[in-house]
Scaffold this active site. Sequence first.
Site: not given
Length: 758
Positions: A41-42, A45
Amino acid sequence: MDLFATINSGLFAAVDAPSVLDRVWFYVQIFIGFSFIIFVHELGHFIAAKWAGVRVEQFAIGFMREIFGFTYGETRYSFNLLPLGGYVKMLGQEDFEVDTSGDLQFKDDPRSFANKSVGHRMVIVSAGVVMNLVLAGVLFMTVFLIGKDVASTRIGMVVPDTPAAEAGLLPGDIVKRINGGEIDEFNEINMAVVLSKPDEPLDIEILRGGETKHIKVSPELNAKEQVRQIGIQPAQTAELLGTGLGNDFSNPRHPRPNDVIVRMGDTEVTEDNAHQMIALLATNPLDYPEVIVERPSVWNDPDSPKQRVPVDLLPSLLLRRSEVKEQSDDDRKDPQDVGNPAHLLGLVPLRQFSYVEPGGRAELAGIEQGDIVLDWDGIANPTAKQIDSSIVASAEVDPLHPERDIPIVVQRGRTGKRQHLTVRPKVKTVPILGKRKRPTIGADYAVLADDILRVALVVADVDGWPTPAAVSGIPQGALITKVNDVVVSRWVDLCEQLRRAAGSTVTITYDYAGEKNATCEFPVPHSLRTKLGLGPESVIVSIDGEEKAVVKKGEREIPAIVNHPVALRVALLNAVGKTVEVKYRINTFAETQTAEIEITEDMVYPWLGTVGYSVYLALAPEMVVLKKDNPIAAVKVGIKKTYYFVMQVYQVMERMIFSRSFGVENISGPVGIVKLGSQMAEAGSVQLMFFLAIISANLAVINFLPLPIVDGGLMVFLLIEKIKGSPISIRVQVATQVIGLILIVSAFLFVTLQDLAR
């Protein structure tokens, strides 16, 4: 969360109790898996930020104190103490000053997040969610390239009085497609039904006897669960997981768990015909009072040589309602309150405990599985509705102290011993919210007490037609002992005697209030089935060429197959005085036969159509290996599974927030998820990957909710900025961030307290 309950818990039944070290390793695996999901998920980003030219100052997995980390280039990479989360810190997200007007004054740095266009920032904010969806799809794809055991799409049972039964779906049908979409496992059937559009029938493509058919089925809303359903159950194998009520496992003539039925009558039970034979056993167990099973020769030693032994199967009576009453809003909350209870010509049996929750109030009171309810809070021979009402009323006696003791009397299974017990219904209060739930005792008493022929209630009439029980004058509480001098001891025996005597009046002998051998004259009407010489297991296919009749269901008029007792009554009423062609099958799988028969008024009430017999056996589901031979096919399955689980999260939230049919007390937090995850790890790497795929899909949904703090809240801010032309004021941003933080911390504490309480 409970939305993971679709994972088959039976997968763990054969796993030996792990050692302490094994258990620790399972927990380590799930923590590594969670950390990997957060990392992906990170990473989304991070990659998007780099693509947009934003300086990333820190890339962290977890929160609190850093355990270890390193600096590479301009970014600090760290792994923190609490791995259930993570973040990417970018220049400009927090690096600002506030002037006296309260507006944001970002540092004039072209690599600042705040100085990038709204479009670039939207890409960065949404990238984590996109990566989670991609990860879920990849994990699902990997699972189905390897292969995973799933429930087959074969229908094992069609529940009476449901849309599937009314539409004509049959046990043994194999579901291939729904509305054109391919179906790979039984859970996908359930999801297609749940996600179907209201008032729009499903086009279900089935394979029946080598022939493809299309059947239109209109799902209906389950009043209690507030979920759409059609009323089918998956196919089963011949392996016994549980054996119902009243069996003594030390008795070799009684069925035992792990027995495998290998012969029924003259037919050998094989993998190819097991679903059909088990369906026959379910629809007409009177034909199979004895079956041959294969079991270990030494009781409790599964490794001992296998042997074939005969066992007795004792069927019980099933009843369904013969009329449909218009429901009020209150009725829909509790279908038990609608109309007459199910009955046999006006005779209502007692109730029996079929399930007692371990550690629940019923078990604490001394109630055991198989106990027959003789008295409930002073009500002799209570019906299920009376028991329900008593439990609800117990919490209303003293609202300040809602838990109240209820005295009951039960008969202990087949031993005949009476037990005087006291049960205290549990009144749940949802933590923080303070909301009280309906009182429960942690037990199910839906099963009819077939082993005691005592009349719990005499139904007076059905739609103005006096029932034979009411006409006979048999009293409530009577214990029936004979029919025409033939001794009967079970409800199945009574039903069979009445079926054979249809069209005549029988003498029923009973004991009541200390009086032995009292008698009454009991008129037994004919029905279409008794005129044709059929039993309750038969199927009426058509009447005078019509396979369906229009019946009223509340304010609606719907077509239902004539095998449904209400539809059959409508069809017969329209045919009184006529000689019509009747097509029927002697059982679900038999060939269709035809007869010419004159319809008379005395056969209009389809009482035998409300009757069924069943042997209470829990059987292992029919499993197949869902495996795709190429990555493209596996990708398609991965996308479909991701979509299903994403939609399932939205459905659960809708049921919690809007329909209020799913209580927040059913949600699990980190503790519950870690526990379930460790069980998945224990079941094997494929199950663990499947579980992590579900978690990843769920994380994507939750992260994109329009709530402050999470990505969805930031996206809302960016959309407003795009429309408005300028950022939202700092006061609004700070206020919403604080509120969001409070909500998230409160929710975290709430679900954690619930997990610990469990």
